[in-house]
Design an enzyme around this catalytic site. Structure first.
Site, PDB file in Angstrom:
ATOM      1  N   SER A  42      46.594 -46.921  28.960  1.00  0.00           N
ATOM      2  CA  SER A  42      45.421 -46.044  28.855  1.00  0.00           C
ATOM      3  C   SER A  42      44.191 -46.612  29.563  1.00  0.00           C
ATOM      4  O   SER A  42      43.286 -45.858  29.905  1.00  0.00           O
ATOM      5  CB  SER A  42      45.072 -45.807  27.385  1.00  0.00           C
ATOM      6  OG  SER A  42      44.892 -47.043  26.723  1.00  0.00           O
ATOM      7  N   ASP A 350      36.282 -45.007  21.606  1.00  0.00           N
ATOM      8  CA  ASP A 350      37.003 -44.330  20.517  1.00  0.00           C
ATOM      9  C   ASP A 350      37.751 -45.288  19.595  1.00  0.00           C
ATOM     10  O   ASP A 350      38.633 -44.871  18.868  1.00  0.00           O
ATOM     11  CB  ASP A 350      37.981 -43.319  21.113  1.00  0.00           C
ATOM     12  CG  ASP A 350      38.983 -43.995  22.048  1.00  0.00           C
ATOM     13  OD1 ASP A 350      38.908 -45.230  22.220  1.00  0.00           O
ATOM     14  OD2 ASP A 350      39.834 -43.288  22.614  1.00  0.00           O
ATOM     15  N   HIS A 353      39.422 -47.689  23.427  1.00  0.00           N
ATOM     16  CA  HIS A 353      39.080 -47.714  24.856  1.00  0.00           C
ATOM     17  C   HIS A 353      37.600 -47.950  25.094  1.00  0.00           C
ATOM     18  O   HIS A 353      36.779 -47.699  24.215  1.00  0.00           O
ATOM     19  CB  HIS A 353      39.511 -46.392  25.485  1.00  0.00           C
ATOM     20  CG  HIS A 353      40.933 -46.048  25.180  1.00  0.00           C
ATOM     21  ND1 HIS A 353      41.303 -45.111  24.250  1.00  0.00           N
ATOM     22  CD2 HIS A 353      42.075 -46.582  25.660  1.00  0.00           C
ATOM     23  CE1 HIS A 353      42.624 -45.066  24.177  1.00  0.00           C
ATOM     24  NE2 HIS A 353      43.116 -45.959  25.016  1.00  0.00           N
TER      25      HIS A 353
END
Ligand SMILES: *[C@@H]1O[C@H](CO)[C@@H](O)[C@H](O)[C@H]1NC(C)=O
Ligand SMILES: *[C@@H]1O[C@H](CO)[C@@H](O)[C@H](O)[C@H]1NC(C)=O
Ligand SMILES: *[C@@H]1O[C@H](CO)[C@@H](O)[C@H](O)[C@H]1NC(C)=O
Ligand SMILES: *[C@@H]1O[C@H](CO)[C@@H](O)[C@H](O)[C@H]1NC(C)=O
Length: 387
Positions: A42, A350, A353
């Site tokens: 991610s 979040d 990240h």
């Protein structure tokens, strides 16, 4: 006059004169990478997981794109800043069938990806089935079929990279964090996690060798960040007081990350020997991120251990009510995971990240090569400086 003898004598002289200048990095020309091929999780996913498993919903993308854009972030990722600075467009995700333009590269990263394939599904554990080996299968498919499509012509041919882009392009990697958390989330001890790191690194090397075998030559490899400073780890795992460092991070997790990084660096040194035609840049992203989290005020940031977008608790993070989550109360929809007022001064987006602001800061630190081995700027990463 016969110049043939003359040239034989002059040639070595010219070499001697030119060599000291050409070996100095200042006289080298920028690499002009025509494409980027990215592999990872991610930290560099620009739409892969979203294409296959559903979009990362709002408020993702709000800061820069004004709408969700396949990134687990309010805006751009480090890979976006890398593309921008090389004068290349943002990377389309290989898995994204809609509107993708691969003329200057492709992104094989998906959120939740690990280096080693996991023996669980995405829904059981949150780890992506698109592990690094799968990303290389996708790359191989992309390499062959993109050239087939270019040769055939037609509407899609212009959306594909030229053949030479595969040997001239920059291959970027940011993966490993999820291999470490995978063990912890299975309740393994730190020793158990350390014990499997060599296997993870071996599989990383296999992926690089595979790409080299298909013509990849320039490799830009990020090490893994201080995972023990991230809310989703701090919130989920029991940490005793003695295991918290001055920055408030969980030391055992950061120590495992650093252990992984030391093995990764050794692997890069071995790869340089095994794959002599390639150039490898190892980038110490860990130190950059830790500097930011441990001294946020100095760099214009605040609340380094709290998620900007989340719901409650010490870290503004709740694994059951993540960023953007909604509940229905008496038929009315209420957003629980709201964004903070000013993401531009926050580090964590979040709970897992980084924010766009933090990503930009990280990029600015690494782009000039001051955290790289060899210490070459990004646009010089095709030049080998090591012995
Ligand atoms: C694909 O992207 C390149 C680079 O940004 C651009 O020049 C080209 O026009 C795009 N192709 C299409 C069909 O949009
Ligand atoms: C998954 O299972 C296989 C077969 O038992 C094993 O070799 C492999 O190490 C396992 N992978 C992980 C990540 O535990
Ligand atoms: C890990 O331990 C916790 C707490 O004891 C337990 O709730 C959880 O089910 C365990 N997870 C696994 C994968 O064994
Ligand atoms: C690299 O860039 C950073 C951030 O702009 C700066 O602090 C550092 O001094 C630069 N290093 C070199 C070697 O230019």
């Amino acid at each position: 006059m016969d110049f043939s003898n003359y040239s034989k004598i002059v040639f070595p002289l010219v070499l001697v004169l030119v060599f000291p200048f050409s070996s100095a990095s200042k006289s080298r020309s920028p690499c002009d990478f025509p494409a980027i091929f990215n592999f990872g999780d991610s930290n560099s996913d620009t739409g892969g997981l979203s294409a296959a498993f559903g979009q990362a919903g709002p408020p993702a993308g709000e800061t820069y794109f004004g709408a969700p854009a396949g990134r687990y972030c309010d805006g751009r990722l480090v890979i976006d800043f890398i593309a921008e600075s090389l004068g290349l467009p943002y990377l389309s995700a290989f898995l994204d069938a809609l509107g993708s333009n691969f003329s200057h590269g492709a992104n094989f990263a998906t959120a939740g990806s690990t280096i080693r394939p996991q023996n669980t599904t995405l829904h059981q554990s949150g780890f992506s089935p698109i592990s690094l080996n799968v990303q290389t299968y996708e790359f191989n498919d992309f390499l062959l079929r993109s050239q087939f499509i270019r040769t055939k012509g037609g509407v899609f041919s212009k959306l594909m990279p030229k053949e030479k882009h595969f040997s001239q392009g920059l291959y970027t990697f940011d993966i490993g964090q999820n291999d470490l958390t995978a063990g912890y989330f299975l309740n393994m001890s730190t020793d158990q996690v350390r014990a499997y790191v060599p296997d993870v690194i071996d599989q990383f090397k296999t992926a690089i060798q595979d790409i080299y075998g298909r013509g990849g030559r320039y490799f830009w490899i990020h090490n893994t960040g201080p995972v023990g400073c991230l809310p989703y780890v701090l919130d989920r795992v029991l940490i005793t007081a003695g295991q918290v460092d001055k920055a408030g991070c969980a030391s055992p997790f950061n120590e495992v990350a650093q252990f992984f990084n030391s093995k990764l660096k050794e692997a890069v040194i071995e790869l340089r020997k095994d794959l002599p035609l390639a150039g490898f840049t190892y980038v110490d992203v860990y130190s950059v991120k830790y500097e930011l989290i441990s001294r946020p005020k100095k760099h214009g940031f605040e609340h380094p251990l709290q998620a900007c977008c989340g719901h409650g608790g010490k870290y503004n993070y709740n694994m059951h009510h993540g960023c953007g989550s909604k509940i229905k109360v008496k038929g009315k929809e209420i957003i629980l995971g709201k964004s903070c007022k000013n993401p531009s001064v926050r580090i964590n987006w979040d709970g897992v990240h980084f924010t766009e602001a933090a990503n930009k800061w990280v990029f600015e630190q690494i782009v000039n090569g001051s955290y790289s081995d060899p210490p070459l700027p990004l646009n010089m990463a095709c030049h080998k400086q090591y012995a």
